[in-house]
Design a protein around this motif. Structure first.
Motif, PDB file in Angstrom:
ATOM      1  N   VAL A   1       2.300 -12.647   3.781  1.00  0.00           N
ATOM      2  CA  VAL A   1       0.955 -11.789   4.386  1.00  0.00           C
ATOM      3  C   VAL A   1      -0.118 -12.165   3.363  1.00  0.00           C
ATOM      4  O   VAL A   1      -1.502 -12.006   3.700  1.00  0.00           O
ATOM      5  CB  VAL A   1       1.492 -10.333   4.037  1.00  0.00           C
TER       6      VAL A   1
ATOM      7  N   GLN B   1      -1.945 -15.285   4.627  1.00  0.00           N
ATOM      8  CA  GLN B   1      -2.802 -14.985   5.796  1.00  0.00           C
ATOM      9  C   GLN B   1      -3.991 -14.236   5.426  1.00  0.00           C
ATOM     10  O   GLN B   1      -5.261 -14.661   5.932  1.00  0.00           O
ATOM     11  CB  GLN B   1      -2.054 -13.949   6.712  1.00  0.00           C
ATOM     12  N   HIS B   2      -3.966 -13.332   4.800  1.00  0.00           N
ATOM     13  CA  HIS B   2      -5.100 -12.383   4.162  1.00  0.00           C
ATOM     14  C   HIS B   2      -6.274 -13.452   3.493  1.00  0.00           C
ATOM     15  O   HIS B   2      -7.503 -13.101   3.718  1.00  0.00           O
ATOM     16  CB  HIS B   2      -4.913 -11.186   3.670  1.00  0.00           C
TER      17      HIS B   2
ATOM     18  N   ALA C   1       0.977  -1.281   0.031  1.00  0.00           N
ATOM     19  CA  ALA C   1       0.013  -0.065  -0.019  1.00  0.00           C
ATOM     20  C   ALA C   1       1.006   1.056  -0.160  1.00  0.00           C
ATOM     21  O   ALA C   1       1.677   1.504   0.518  1.00  0.00           O
ATOM     22  CB  ALA C   1      -0.837  -0.059   1.264  1.00  0.00           C
TER      23      ALA C   1
ATOM     24  N   ASP D   1       0.987  -6.778   0.556  1.00  0.00           N
ATOM     25  CA  ASP D   1       2.325  -6.319   0.813  1.00  0.00           C
ATOM     26  C   ASP D   1       3.707  -6.847  -0.007  1.00  0.00           C
ATOM     27  O   ASP D   1       4.823  -6.739   0.558  1.00  0.00           O
ATOM     28  CB  ASP D   1       2.817  -6.450   2.283  1.00  0.00           C
TER      29      ASP D   1
ATOM     30  N   THR E   1     -10.992  -7.574  -2.290  1.00  0.00           N
ATOM     31  CA  THR E   1      -9.659  -7.058  -2.514  1.00  0.00           C
ATOM     32  C   THR E   1      -8.873  -6.968  -0.999  1.00  0.00           C
ATOM     33  O   THR E   1      -9.215  -6.363  -0.081  1.00  0.00           O
ATOM     34  CB  THR E   1      -9.641  -5.521  -2.951  1.00  0.00           C
ATOM     35  N   VAL E   2      -7.636  -7.418  -0.974  1.00  0.00           N
ATOM     36  CA  VAL E   2      -6.542  -7.783  -0.071  1.00  0.00           C
ATOM     37  C   VAL E   2      -5.219  -6.902  -0.473  1.00  0.00           C
ATOM     38  O   VAL E   2      -4.873  -7.145  -1.577  1.00  0.00           O
ATOM     39  CB  VAL E   2      -6.437  -8.962   0.569  1.00  0.00           C
ATOM     40  N   TYR E   3      -4.629  -6.572   0.555  1.00  0.00           N
ATOM     41  CA  TYR E   3      -3.451  -6.088   0.013  1.00  0.00           C
ATOM     42  C   TYR E   3      -2.119  -7.321   0.773  1.00  0.00           C
ATOM     43  O   TYR E   3      -2.241  -7.559   1.679  1.00  0.00           O
ATOM     44  CB  TYR E   3      -2.757  -4.938   1.008  1.00  0.00           C
TER      45      TYR E   3
ATOM     46  N   ILE F   1     -10.182 -14.534   4.894  1.00  0.00           N
ATOM     47  CA  ILE F   1     -11.293 -14.270   4.385  1.00  0.00           C
ATOM     48  C   ILE F   1     -11.934 -15.272   3.437  1.00  0.00           C
ATOM     49  O   ILE F   1     -13.271 -15.320   3.049  1.00  0.00           O
ATOM     50  CB  ILE F   1     -11.241 -12.960   3.274  1.00  0.00           C
TER      51      ILE F   1
END
Lengths: 344, 334
Positions: free
Chosen positions: A206, A209-210, A170, A201, A197-199, A214
């Motif tokens: 990461v 994980q996200h 981001a 990184d 939508t996920v970030y 979800i």
């Protein structure tokens, strides 16, 4: 007494050294040994390792073909100030050409001015461009990247479906450029619905994980994962760990990505491609430098291709890549002359 | 006193309400009560957004939170061992042990050996940290950063070794589901349970808390602070190494920035879990719940389609407001 002799000897030695270096400088001008400074940002990720390896490979190939090339590789350890000093040092040492992977698009402008004023051409590539127009740019074309990327996916799953989007880091400028090109390309496919939508990184762990957290809220069938670098592997692992099928996505050049894609393909015929900004641009930049120093007309901006490799190509040429390695392509001097420098 | 007596002679219904109130009061007095309420609230919000209160959503978040809780508990032990202590070598221990697992330093299929070596490296890092802090009197924030950097350069050097997924039985076990729970969550919970017992039911635990509350008084009472601190940092190092082992295996691959997300996450989980950052009071359960609040909050913000800027602001506010709450409730307000 003895100390005195020592220090005298030291002065003498230093004098000899300086004289030697100066003599070398003159000799190299006559024999046309091209000394190319390469200012790398850091060497800790696999992409940079690939860049390093490909630059060295290109230099070896050039030396084998009779051109004399010597690389002076420096590593700024991730710090733009260090990189400025290193560029100034390379300029003072009187190298013939400087290749920069910039750590900042503006901070290096002064150092680049110094180098160019001293008659040393500067080329920016790899981590991005710089705003100083005196620098030659060898960059990926991120504007058309989105169209190419989205088409690779729609060619395989059609123009309808449910998708998740994994963005990069981001607030990063390059991230936004890539994302904008995806968004533009996706505007042509109104039937592809991005449900989440996920970030990630730009970090495998990461991203995984996200997506894991979800995943239970997503529809039972997710057709597509759109992602920026370093996310494809983590996203696929999240789906696999939950016992779900891996949606269609484009993989990267890292060993983890390539090996997973080959494994999925062998298991179920899952068919996709690997696409990445190529660490092999390091070798390409060395070729461009030698062309410039040999008097070829090198344009100020050039476009580095973003290669796409099919599963068959991956299996044939890169089947024994270690997870920790990254794939990079080899570009010959003549190929570079014709396709990068000569391209209009 | 009199009020209690009045209740005692009251009717049966009054008695039972009284017991209920007592349970509630006890629950509310727990340091982690707020975090637990947060978990329920965040779960319900996710349920409202998606239209169903999904058990698997909670488990998926708990699985990731379990991993964060390991990092959080390691950091909690260090934070609570005395004011000013923090472990900045955490991400590097995590990443290094993950590489030990997947680069097959001891041969690719030697899982038990690799786990043992990882744990050993974690323990050793903890010991080196304490040696720097106690013997050389270097502040923890500097000492752990230094040892972390050394470990990082070691990671970079073994990064070039050909690595591959750990795979096999171990991976299958971590990814398997038992009664709806994931294997990795169960393993993390077991490790945390052992640490919980260690910190609350043993002599070491008592001395550790005494030292965190008042180091000087603890010393006068006969606590050998150096040794307790050694135990604390070794415990933290071992937990971090185990996290690396689990991550390398469960995620199926490693990268040099694997541990990065766990440093800030570990501190945030501790704070949200109700542990006082100034030391002396700990709760492994609270930290685990704190980690769950963090992951659920992140998931909720994604589900609600908030922009990334808003997400960061809200996460920051959650941590900040918990710190304020804890500070307001603690007896030694300054």
């Amino acid at each position: 007494m003895r100390k005195n002799t020592l220090s005298r000897r030291a002065v003498l030695a230093a004098g000899l050294l300086i004289g030697g270096v100066m003599a070398c400088g003159q000799a190299s001008a006559n024999d046309k040994t091209f000394v190319i400074g390469v200012a790398m940002p850091f060497q800790t990720n696999s992409w940079q390792k690939g860049f390093f390896a490909s630059a060295k490979y290109a230099a070896e190939q050039l030396n084998a073909s009779g051109k004399k090339v010597e690389l002076k590789i420096v590593d700024a350890g991730g710090d733009a100030q260090t990189q400025i000093q290193q560029i100034n040092n390379l300029t003072l040492q009187g190298v013939d050409f400087i290749i920069i992977e910039p750590l900042s698009d503006t901070a290096l402008n002064g150092a680049v001015d110094n180098a160019v004023a001293a008659g040393i051409p500067v080329l920016a590539t790899g981590t991005g461009g710089i705003t100083n127009p005196k620098a030659i740019e060898l960059q990926n074309d991120f504007k058309t990247l989105g169209d190419k990327y989205v088409k690779l996916i729609t060619d395989r799953v059609g123009t309808k479906g449910t998708a998740i989007m994994i963005r990069g880091l981001a607030g990063n400028a390059a991230e936004q450029t890539i994302q904008d090109s995806y968004t533009r390309a996706l505007a042509k496919y109104p039937d592809i619905k991005v449900v989440s939508t996920v970030y990630g990184d730009w970090n495998q762990s990461v991203a995984q994980q996200h997506v894991t957290t979800i995943l239970p809220t997503l529809p039972p069938k997710v057709d597509i994962i759109f992602s920026q670098g370093e996310a494809a592997f983590g996203a696929a692992q999240a789906f696999l760990a939950a016992g779900r099928e891996v949606p269609m996505q484009v993989y990267g050049f890292s060993g983890t990505d390539v090996n997973l894609l080959i494994k999925l393909n062998e298991k179920s015929g899952y068919d996709s491609v690997a696409m990445n900004t190529d660490p092999g641009v390091g070798g390409m930049a060395v070729n461009v430098a030698v062309a410039k120093l040999s008097g070829e007309p090198v344009p100020m901006t050039m476009e580095a291709p973003v290669p796409v490799l099919s599963v068959a190509q991956l299996k044939a040429d890169h089947g024994n890549l270690a997870d920790s390695d990254i794939l990079w392509l080899k570009y010959s001097y003549d190929w570079t002359l014709k396709n990068i420098i000569g391209k209009k | 006193m009199t009020r209690k007596a009045q209740f005692a002679v009251g009717s049966v219904t009054l008695m039972s309400t009284n017991v209920g109130v007592k349970i509630w009061r006890n629950l509310l007095r727990k340091s982690w009560a707020g975090a637990l309420a947060g978990v329920v609230l965040l779960w319900v919000i996710a349920g409202l957004v998606t239209g169903e209160l999904s058990w698997s959503f909670l488990i998926a978040n708990a699985t990731i939170a379990g991993l964060f809780a390991l990092a959080g508990t390691a950091q909690m032990a260090v934070l609570a061992s005395g004011s000013g202590n923090i472990d900045l070598s955490l991400p590097y221990v995590v990443t290094f042990s993950a590489y030990v697992m997947s680069a097959g330093v001891l041969g690719q299929d030697n899982v038990a050996g690799s786990v043992l070596l990882s744990v050993l490296v974690g323990a050793l890092t903890g010991a080196v940290n304490v040696a720097l802090i106690v013997r050389l009197r270097i502040p923890a924030i500097v000492a752990t950063l230094a040892s972390g950097y050394i470990l990082y350069s070691l990671t970079v050097s073994i990064q070039n070794w050909p690595s591959k997924p750990v795979g096999g039985m171990f991976e299958a076990m971590l990814r398997a589901r038992f009664a709806g729970l994931t294997g990795v969550l169960i393993v993390a919970a077991l490790i945390l349970a052992v640490v919980g017992v260690l910190l609350s039911r043993t002599v070491f635990g008592l001395q550790f808390h005494a030292m965190g509350q008042n180091a000087e008084v603890a010393r006068l009472a006969g606590v050998r602070r150096g040794w307790v601190l050694l135990g604390t940092f070794v415990l933290a190092g071992v937990l971090e190494a185990l996290l690396g082992v689990l991550l390398a295996t469960y995620q199926g691959g490693v990268s040099a920035d694997l541990g990065r997300a766990y440093l800030l996450g570990s501190v945030a989980a501790v704070v949200i879990g109700g542990t006082r950052p100034t030391g002396g009071v700990t709760s492994v359960f609270g930290t685990a719940v704190g980690a769950l609040v963090l992951t659920l909050a992140q998931s909720d913000l994604i589900l609600l389609n908030f922009g990334i800027g808003t997400q960061y602001v809200i996460q920051g506010l959650i941590v900040l407001s918990t710190v304020c709450l804890v500070a307001a409730r603690s007896p030694d307000r300054r």
